[in-house]
Design an enzyme around this catalytic site. Structure first.
Site, short mmCIF file in Angstrom:
data_model
loop_
_atom_site.label_atom_id
_atom_site.label_comp_id
_atom_site.label_asym_id
_atom_site.label_seq_id
_atom_site.Cartn_x
_atom_site.Cartn_y
_atom_site.Cartn_z
N CYS A 9 0.78 -1.18 0.13
CA CYS A 9 -0.01 -0.09 0.10
C CYS A 9 0.91 1.33 0.01
CB CYS A 9 -1.04 0.08 1.06
SG CYS A 9 -0.41 0.20 2.89
N ARG A 15 -3.43 -0.61 5.58
CA ARG A 15 -4.08 -1.81 4.79
C ARG A 15 -3.13 -2.97 4.47
NH1 ARG A 15 -5.52 2.07 -0.23
NH2 ARG A 15 -3.28 2.76 0.45
N ASP A 115 -7.83 3.89 1.23
CA ASP A 115 -6.89 4.08 2.64
C ASP A 115 -7.73 4.80 3.70
OD1 ASP A 115 -4.82 4.46 4.17
OD2 ASP A 115 -3.67 5.71 2.70
#
Length: 143
Positions: A9, A15, A115
């Site tokens: 990410c 994440r 996000d």
């Protein structure tokens, strides 16, 4: 065969650690790690990401963010990214990695996983739910 899987990410604190630890739990015989295209190097997993993961039976304790490098890309068989735009970011770091880079949400309708950083708990729970569903969809394909 994909034995070494890298989850990517941006900051490598929300994440990708969640995806990494979920895949480790689902695929204990595989080597799974995570990194960020703009990593907050050395930082632990975000506290809210950890809280949400722990609520779901997964601990992110001990995680340390690391920067994605071309060297790291070369060490892994499969690179799973959270958003379509991350494919380009990975390719900019390691052009040769393009052919082994796929979307983490590939098998849940090719979904981007947004996000949740610096957002509400609900944003973290939504991202985690997508990551969990995606990890469960990847697991039989990687077994």
């Amino acid at each position: 065969m994909f034995n070494k899987i890298l989850v990517v990410c941006v900051g490598n604190i929300c994440r990708s650690p969640s995806g990494e630890y979920l895949l480790k739990k689902l695929l204990p015989h595989k080597e799974v790690a995570s990194a960020g295209v703009g990593a907050l190097v050395g930082k632990p997993a975000d506290s809210m990401a950890n809280d949400v993961a722990e609520t779901n039976g997964v601990s992110l304790k001990g995680h340390e963010a690391q920067q994605l490098t071309s060297q790291l890309c070369s060490e892994f068989d499969l690179i799973l990214v959270m958003e379509k735009k991350h494919i380009e970011a990975v390719t900019n770091i390691a052009q040769e990695a393009r052919g082994k880079t796929m979307l983490f949400g590939q098998w849940i309708g090719q979904k981007d996983i947004p996000d949740p950083y610096r957002q509400s708990r609900e944003a973290f729970e939504y991202a985690y739910e997508l990551i969990d569903n995606a990890a469960k969809a990847w697991a039989p394909k990687l077994s």
